[in-house]
Design a protein around this motif. Sequence first.
Motif, PDB file in Angstrom:
ATOM      1  N   ALA A  74       1.367  -1.103   0.248  1.00 15.70           N
ATOM      2  CA  ALA A  74       0.088   0.036  -0.118  1.00 15.70           C
ATOM      3  C   ALA A  74       1.001   1.829   0.035  1.00 15.70           C
ATOM      4  O   ALA A  74       1.219   2.029  -0.316  1.00 15.70           O
ATOM      5  N   VAL A  75       1.777   1.018   0.806  1.00 15.71           N
ATOM      6  CA  VAL A  75       2.882   2.798   0.636  1.00 15.71           C
ATOM      7  C   VAL A  75       3.770   2.973  -0.241  1.00 15.71           C
ATOM      8  O   VAL A  75       3.464   4.010  -0.547  1.00 15.71           O
ATOM      9  N   ARG A  76       3.999   1.660  -1.258  1.00 16.10           N
ATOM     10  CA  ARG A  76       4.498   2.246  -2.468  1.00 16.10           C
ATOM     11  C   ARG A  76       4.186   2.181  -3.920  1.00 16.10           C
ATOM     12  O   ARG A  76       4.383   2.830  -4.134  1.00 16.10           O
ATOM     13  N   PHE A  77       2.147   1.813  -2.985  1.00 15.96           N
ATOM     14  CA  PHE A  77       1.680   2.103  -3.693  1.00 15.96           C
ATOM     15  C   PHE A  77       1.393   3.681  -4.060  1.00 15.96           C
ATOM     16  O   PHE A  77       0.958   4.586  -4.642  1.00 15.96           O
ATOM     17  N   VAL A  78       1.353   4.428  -2.614  1.00 16.15           N
ATOM     18  CA  VAL A  78       0.600   5.622  -2.607  1.00 16.15           C
ATOM     19  C   VAL A  78       2.001   6.804  -2.792  1.00 16.15           C
ATOM     20  O   VAL A  78       1.617   8.156  -3.470  1.00 16.15           O
ATOM     21  N   GLN A  79       3.294   6.404  -3.018  1.00 12.96           N
ATOM     22  CA  GLN A  79       4.650   6.950  -2.779  1.00 12.96           C
ATOM     23  C   GLN A  79       4.449   7.004  -5.182  1.00 12.96           C
ATOM     24  O   GLN A  79       4.882   7.907  -5.140  1.00 12.96           O
ATOM     25  N   ARG A  80       4.213   6.477  -5.039  1.00  7.56           N
ATOM     26  CA  ARG A  80       4.179   6.128  -6.737  1.00  7.56           C
ATOM     27  C   ARG A  80       2.826   6.972  -6.873  1.00  7.56           C
ATOM     28  O   ARG A  80       3.151   7.551  -7.902  1.00  7.56           O
ATOM     29  N   ARG A  81       1.647   6.980  -6.638  1.00 11.69           N
ATOM     30  CA  ARG A  81       0.403   7.865  -6.583  1.00 11.69           C
ATOM     31  C   ARG A  81       1.152   9.154  -6.651  1.00 11.69           C
ATOM     32  O   ARG A  81       0.828  10.179  -8.126  1.00 11.69           O
ATOM     33  N   LEU A  82       1.867   9.724  -5.595  1.00 11.75           N
ATOM     34  CA  LEU A  82       1.882  10.742  -5.678  1.00 11.75           C
ATOM     35  C   LEU A  82       3.190  11.191  -6.064  1.00 11.75           C
ATOM     36  O   LEU A  82       3.252  12.769  -6.645  1.00 11.75           O
ATOM     37  N   LEU A  83       3.864  10.103  -6.556  1.00 11.44           N
ATOM     38  CA  LEU A  83       5.659  10.623  -7.924  1.00 11.44           C
ATOM     39  C   LEU A  83       3.845  10.986  -9.789  1.00 11.44           C
ATOM     40  O   LEU A  83       5.282  12.477 -10.350  1.00 11.44           O
ATOM     41  N   SER A  84       3.274  10.155  -9.505  1.00  7.27           N
ATOM     42  CA  SER A  84       2.158  10.303 -11.034  1.00  7.27           C
ATOM     43  C   SER A  84       1.740  11.843 -11.347  1.00  7.27           C
ATOM     44  O   SER A  84       1.487  11.844 -11.991  1.00  7.27           O
ATOM     45  N   HIS A  85       1.330  12.230  -9.607  1.00  8.99           N
ATOM     46  CA  HIS A  85      -0.270  13.018  -9.772  1.00  8.99           C
ATOM     47  C   HIS A  85       0.292  14.217  -8.544  1.00  8.99           C
ATOM     48  O   HIS A  85      -0.642  14.252  -7.586  1.00  8.99           O
ATOM     49  N   PRO A  86       1.313  14.480  -8.833  1.00  9.71           N
ATOM     50  CA  PRO A  86       2.110  15.850  -7.691  1.00  9.71           C
ATOM     51  C   PRO A  86       0.927  16.311  -7.612  1.00  9.71           C
ATOM     52  O   PRO A  86       0.503  17.358  -8.188  1.00  9.71           O
ATOM     53  N   GLY A  87       1.156  16.994  -6.435  1.00  9.33           N
ATOM     54  CA  GLY A  87       0.174  17.842  -5.837  1.00  9.33           C
ATOM     55  C   GLY A  87      -1.376  17.839  -5.173  1.00  9.33           C
ATOM     56  O   GLY A  87      -2.061  18.390  -5.134  1.00  9.33           O
ATOM     57  N   ARG A  88      -1.481  15.980  -5.565  1.00  8.40           N
ATOM     58  CA  ARG A  88      -3.262  16.036  -4.894  1.00  8.40           C
ATOM     59  C   ARG A  88      -2.864  14.427  -4.668  1.00  8.40           C
ATOM     60  O   ARG A  88      -2.420  13.677  -4.735  1.00  8.40           O
ATOM     61  N   PRO A  89      -3.567  15.127  -2.950  1.00 11.40           N
ATOM     62  CA  PRO A  89      -3.884  13.638  -2.739  1.00 11.40           C
ATOM     63  C   PRO A  89      -3.984  12.299  -2.809  1.00 11.40           C
ATOM     64  O   PRO A  89      -5.307  12.783  -3.597  1.00 11.40           O
ATOM     65  N   VAL A  90      -3.952  11.613  -3.094  1.00 12.47           N
ATOM     66  CA  VAL A  90      -4.355  10.086  -2.910  1.00 12.47           C
ATOM     67  C   VAL A  90      -5.277  10.004  -1.773  1.00 12.47           C
ATOM     68  O   VAL A  90      -5.542  10.077  -0.038  1.00 12.47           O
ATOM     69  N   SER A  91      -6.390   9.378  -1.754  1.00 11.51           N
ATOM     70  CA  SER A  91      -7.218   9.316  -1.241  1.00 11.51           C
ATOM     71  C   SER A  91      -7.524   7.422  -0.802  1.00 11.51           C
ATOM     72  O   SER A  91      -7.145   6.959  -2.030  1.00 11.51           O
ATOM     73  N   VAL A  92      -7.681   6.778   0.338  1.00 14.24           N
ATOM     74  CA  VAL A  92      -7.601   5.751   0.913  1.00 14.24           C
ATOM     75  C   VAL A  92      -9.042   5.211   1.540  1.00 14.24           C
ATOM     76  O   VAL A  92      -9.881   6.536   1.661  1.00 14.24           O
ATOM     77  N   LEU A  93      -9.742   4.078   0.812  1.00 13.19           N
ATOM     78  CA  LEU A  93     -10.998   3.736   1.467  1.00 13.19           C
ATOM     79  C   LEU A  93     -10.237   2.241   2.441  1.00 13.19           C
ATOM     80  O   LEU A  93     -10.157   1.291   1.988  1.00 13.19           O
ATOM     81  N   SER A  94     -11.056   2.002   3.561  1.00 15.15           N
ATOM     82  CA  SER A  94     -10.774   1.043   4.643  1.00 15.15           C
ATOM     83  C   SER A  94     -12.296  -0.068   4.484  1.00 15.15           C
ATOM     84  O   SER A  94     -12.809   0.783   5.730  1.00 15.15           O
ATOM     85  N   LEU A  95     -12.887  -0.621   3.805  1.00 14.41           N
ATOM     86  CA  LEU A  95     -13.842  -1.814   4.313  1.00 14.41           C
ATOM     87  C   LEU A  95     -13.688  -2.813   4.013  1.00 14.41           C
ATOM     88  O   LEU A  95     -13.042  -3.471   3.078  1.00 14.41           O
ATOM     89  N   PRO A  96     -13.928  -3.536   5.160  1.00 17.15           N
ATOM     90  CA  PRO A  96     -14.541  -2.799   5.985  1.00 17.15           C
ATOM     91  C   PRO A  96     -13.455  -2.661   7.500  1.00 17.15           C
ATOM     92  O   PRO A  96     -12.007  -3.198   7.289  1.00 17.15           O
ATOM     93  N   CYS A  97     -13.235  -1.603   8.051  1.00 19.16           N
ATOM     94  CA  CYS A  97     -12.294  -1.433   8.812  1.00 19.16           C
ATOM     95  C   CYS A  97     -11.975  -1.616  10.402  1.00 19.16           C
ATOM     96  O   CYS A  97     -12.246  -1.168  10.837  1.00 19.16           O
ATOM     97  N   ALA A  98     -13.938  -2.549  11.119  1.00 17.83           N
ATOM     98  CA  ALA A  98     -13.422  -3.124  12.122  1.00 17.83           C
ATOM     99  C   ALA A  98     -13.337  -1.955  12.955  1.00 17.83           C
ATOM    100  O   ALA A  98     -13.889  -0.579  12.728  1.00 17.83           O
TER     101      ALA A  98
END
Length: 402
Positions: A74-98
């Motif tokens: 997950a962290v590797r994906f977020v890092q790639r996302r921030l590099l490819s979409h600079p300035g745009r926050p990454v949105s994450v959903l946790s479901l079900p989150c217990a």
Amino acid sequence: MSLRQLLKDATGLVLSADTVERAVRERMLRLDLTPDARADYAPQPGTPEFAALVDLVVVPESWMFRDPAVFETAVRFVQRRLLSHPGRPVSVLSLPCAGGEEPYSMAMALAHAGIPPGLCRIEAVDLSHAAIERARLGRYTRNAFRGTDLAFREHWFRQDGDAYLIDDALRRYVGFSQGNLLEAAAPPRKGPRYDLVFCRNLLIYFDEPARMVAAAALQDLLADDGLLLSGFAEAPAFCRAGFAPQSLRDSYALQKQSVATVRRRARLAPAEPAIAPRPVAAAARTAPQPAPLAAGPVAALIAEARRQADAGRLAEAHQTCQEALALQPEQAEAWFLLGMVSECGGQPHAAERHLRRCLYLQPDHYEALCSLALLHELRGDTQDAALLRQRAARVHAAEVAP
């Protein structure tokens, strides 16, 4: 309609009669109702009493950094996302989150990687009102901390008697709300879709129709180029519903089929930027790892088969696995890979044969146990599926035990 069926329709959960009756008895006890009132106890969906009953039949158990390798992915994906979409926050959903264990684990992983809350926001959703209340409280018992290295607990939690309170810095990453994935399937999501979705260990409690409804809802919630992180045993079900593995090494990391198809046609595996991610946490080093590969030519063949499968060249991957097994028939990892290739290729009977051979050679192969359990369940062999899931649970528990 029976109360058991009402609960199933509302939650998607396949519940035994005993489970429902235990929940009813507990509610009646809390309401100070006599056993004679059982015949008149019939809460309806949408009422507070029905919601209270749902809280008693869901399975909210989780713990911090459950399956740690998932958080690395997950962290590797977020890092790639921030590099490819600079300035745009990454949105994450946790479901079900217990009770919040998963989203708070992700928050710790992000903080450790130096990603602030302003660059990655986690929305955490659960069917259970009680679970959401616990998550917002951020108060955990020792049962939420498993594994051999709990240094993260000393850093991010404050002990309060026998409990541990989470640091406010982590709360800034996460927002909690109560919700139902099956109800979310009806209206399409408004606004941007999620870049990253955690949906783990949910579909195992559904029957096949409910799995397809849930998968369709997640298709709508996830961005077209986003990533879905599933439970190990659920990946084949998601693949039948329009998802595809990002790679067979991380078979729980899934993409929408259309994105994976484009990459297969281009004969490309998912791109990785030239960045060395920081490790998630020392406590996340107890993840079950795949069986060691053989040395020499067999290892090279298995590695090549994985590359072929990741690129969607299943026939080539199948042939390469056969070549590896011709050299070393007792290589369990080759049989597992062959089983996954067969499953992805729509050959469940062949997949079952190969997975059984893997387990004959390596009885504690966690992923093979999970995959075989799901195949049995889809065939209607619920008793054998339950036994295989129990074996997988014992293997996992042994891996994370202190």
